[in-house]
Design a protein around this motif. Structure first.
Motif, mmCIF file in Angstrom:
data_model
loop_
_atom_site.group_PDB
_atom_site.id
_atom_site.type_symbol
_atom_site.label_atom_id
_atom_site.label_comp_id
_atom_site.label_asym_id
_atom_site.label_seq_id
_atom_site.Cartn_x
_atom_site.Cartn_y
_atom_site.Cartn_z
ATOM 1 N N MET A 212 -25.053 -41.026 -12.023
ATOM 2 C CA MET A 212 -23.784 -41.540 -12.557
ATOM 3 C C MET A 212 -23.694 -43.059 -12.427
ATOM 4 S SD MET A 212 -21.068 -38.721 -11.128
ATOM 5 C CE MET A 212 -21.456 -36.958 -11.191
ATOM 6 N N ASN A 213 -24.149 -43.581 -11.291
ATOM 7 C CA ASN A 213 -24.090 -45.035 -11.087
ATOM 8 C C ASN A 213 -25.032 -45.786 -12.019
ATOM 9 O OD1 ASN A 213 -22.145 -45.014 -9.061
ATOM 10 N ND2 ASN A 213 -23.654 -44.774 -7.415
ATOM 11 N N SER A 214 -26.243 -45.259 -12.182
ATOM 12 C CA SER A 214 -27.234 -45.966 -13.000
ATOM 13 C C SER A 214 -26.932 -45.861 -14.493
ATOM 14 C CB SER A 214 -28.638 -45.437 -12.711
ATOM 15 O OG SER A 214 -28.741 -44.058 -13.055
ATOM 16 N N ARG A 215 -26.436 -44.690 -14.929
ATOM 17 C CA ARG A 215 -26.200 -44.493 -16.364
ATOM 18 C C ARG A 215 -24.838 -45.013 -16.818
ATOM 19 N NH1 ARG A 215 -28.528 -41.513 -20.413
ATOM 20 N NH2 ARG A 215 -27.154 -40.819 -22.100
ATOM 21 N N TYR A 216 -23.808 -44.839 -15.992
ATOM 22 C CA TYR A 216 -22.446 -45.191 -16.422
ATOM 23 C C TYR A 216 -21.770 -46.274 -15.581
ATOM 24 C CZ TYR A 216 -23.034 -40.889 -19.044
ATOM 25 O OH TYR A 216 -23.515 -39.928 -19.891
ATOM 26 N N GLY A 217 -22.342 -46.589 -14.442
ATOM 27 C CA GLY A 217 -21.755 -47.618 -13.591
ATOM 28 C C GLY A 217 -20.991 -47.062 -12.414
ATOM 29 N N SER A 218 -20.451 -45.868 -12.555
ATOM 30 C CA SER A 218 -19.693 -45.234 -11.467
ATOM 31 C C SER A 218 -19.355 -43.802 -11.867
ATOM 32 C CB SER A 218 -18.397 -45.998 -11.191
ATOM 33 O OG SER A 218 -17.481 -45.810 -12.252
ATOM 34 N N PRO A 219 -18.984 -42.949 -10.923
ATOM 35 C CA PRO A 219 -18.556 -41.590 -11.255
ATOM 36 C C PRO A 219 -17.328 -41.565 -12.168
ATOM 37 C CG PRO A 219 -19.194 -41.675 -8.955
ATOM 38 C CD PRO A 219 -19.200 -43.093 -9.452
ATOM 39 N N CYS A 220 -16.391 -42.495 -11.966
ATOM 40 C CA CYS A 220 -15.193 -42.491 -12.816
ATOM 41 C C CYS A 220 -15.521 -42.865 -14.258
ATOM 42 C CB CYS A 220 -14.128 -43.428 -12.239
ATOM 43 S SG CYS A 220 -13.260 -42.693 -10.810
ATOM 44 N N GLN A 221 -16.460 -43.757 -14.448
ATOM 45 C CA GLN A 221 -16.881 -44.088 -15.809
ATOM 46 C C GLN A 221 -17.638 -42.909 -16.435
ATOM 47 O OE1 GLN A 221 -18.646 -47.954 -14.511
ATOM 48 N NE2 GLN A 221 -17.573 -48.811 -16.269
ATOM 49 N N ALA A 222 -18.385 -42.227 -15.600
ATOM 50 C CA ALA A 222 -19.088 -41.026 -16.082
ATOM 51 C C ALA A 222 -18.071 -39.953 -16.471
ATOM 52 C CB ALA A 222 -20.029 -40.508 -14.992
#
Length: 232
Positions: A212-222
């Motif tokens: 989630m961090n690598s693909r979207y930046g954070s869980p909330c963005q994911a």
């Protein structure tokens, strides 16, 4: 010296001339038309025709008029210069604001990168700190996740897991073969963080948080992406 036509300052002289003309007109039997002609002539008196004592006054009046005209021109020029200066100042202000906005955006990007790096650091917690068990309850798995995921991101993280596997670390998608808490496809992807990915929820949590961090930046963005697309 130029022959300047003056109207106002010739009136006094013209009055005297008119008075003399009236006397002459009466003596000679002339009509009132002569007086009108003389008054008209007085109105168009030239500077050279004005007595020397009055020429200074005429010249002063002329210089005053010229000074007034120059003052008006100077005011117009000053106004034009002020408008140009205002436009220049506005342009400089706009440039300064743009530079400030770019710097702010750069600083924000650095902060996001820092937060992402910190999140990644948190997610690399050694999974061996969690006791290995033959099985785990949902509450135990959630407790692991709370320790590994930042407090501000946990709810978003939890929302995704709820939808993907209902916190079942052994969940298997019958049609695709996606596996675990995050329905990784293929499940063997999670081996990148631990060989026990099939049986250890801590390993799966570590992998899911990294993803989630690598693909979207954070869980909330994911989670925002998941809400819009129903996958992530």
């Amino acid at each position: 010296m130029s022959r300047i036509s003056v109207r106002g300052f010739a009136v006094a002289s013209a009055t005297a001339v008119t008075a003399v003309g009236s006397v002459v007109g009466v003596a000679s039997g002339s009509t009132a038309q002569n007086n009108d002609a003389e008054a008209t002539a007085a109105d168009t008196t030239l500077l050279a025709d004005i007595p020397a004592g009055e020429q200074a006054q005429v010249q002063t009046a002329s210089l005053t008029q010229q000074a007034d005209a120059q003052a008006i021109a100077a005011d117009a020029s000053a106004k034009k210069d002020a408008e140009a200066a205002a436009r220049k100042a506005a342009a400089e202000t706009a440039i300064a604001k743009k530079v400030a906005a770019e710097k702010a955006a750069e600083a924000a990007a650095k902060e996001r990168a820092k937060a992402k790096a910190e999140a990644a650091t948190r997610s690399t917690r050694d999974t061996s700190s969690f006791p290995v068990q033959s099985s785990y309850s949902v509450s135990q798995i959630q407790a692991m996740a709370r320790q590994m995921v930042g407090g501000g991101q946990f709810q978003c993280f939890s929302n995704i897991v709820d939808h993907e596997s209902s916190w079942n670390y052994r969940a298997v998608n019958a049609s695709s073969g996606a596996y675990g808490l995050f329905q990784a496809l293929p499940g063997s992807k999670m081996a990148s963080v631990g060989a026990d990915w099939q049986t250890n929820p801590a390993t799966q949590i570590k992998w899911g948080l990294n993803y989630m961090n690598s693909r979207y930046g954070s869980p909330c963005q994911a989670w925002s992406f998941w809400q819009a697309n129903h996958w992530y």
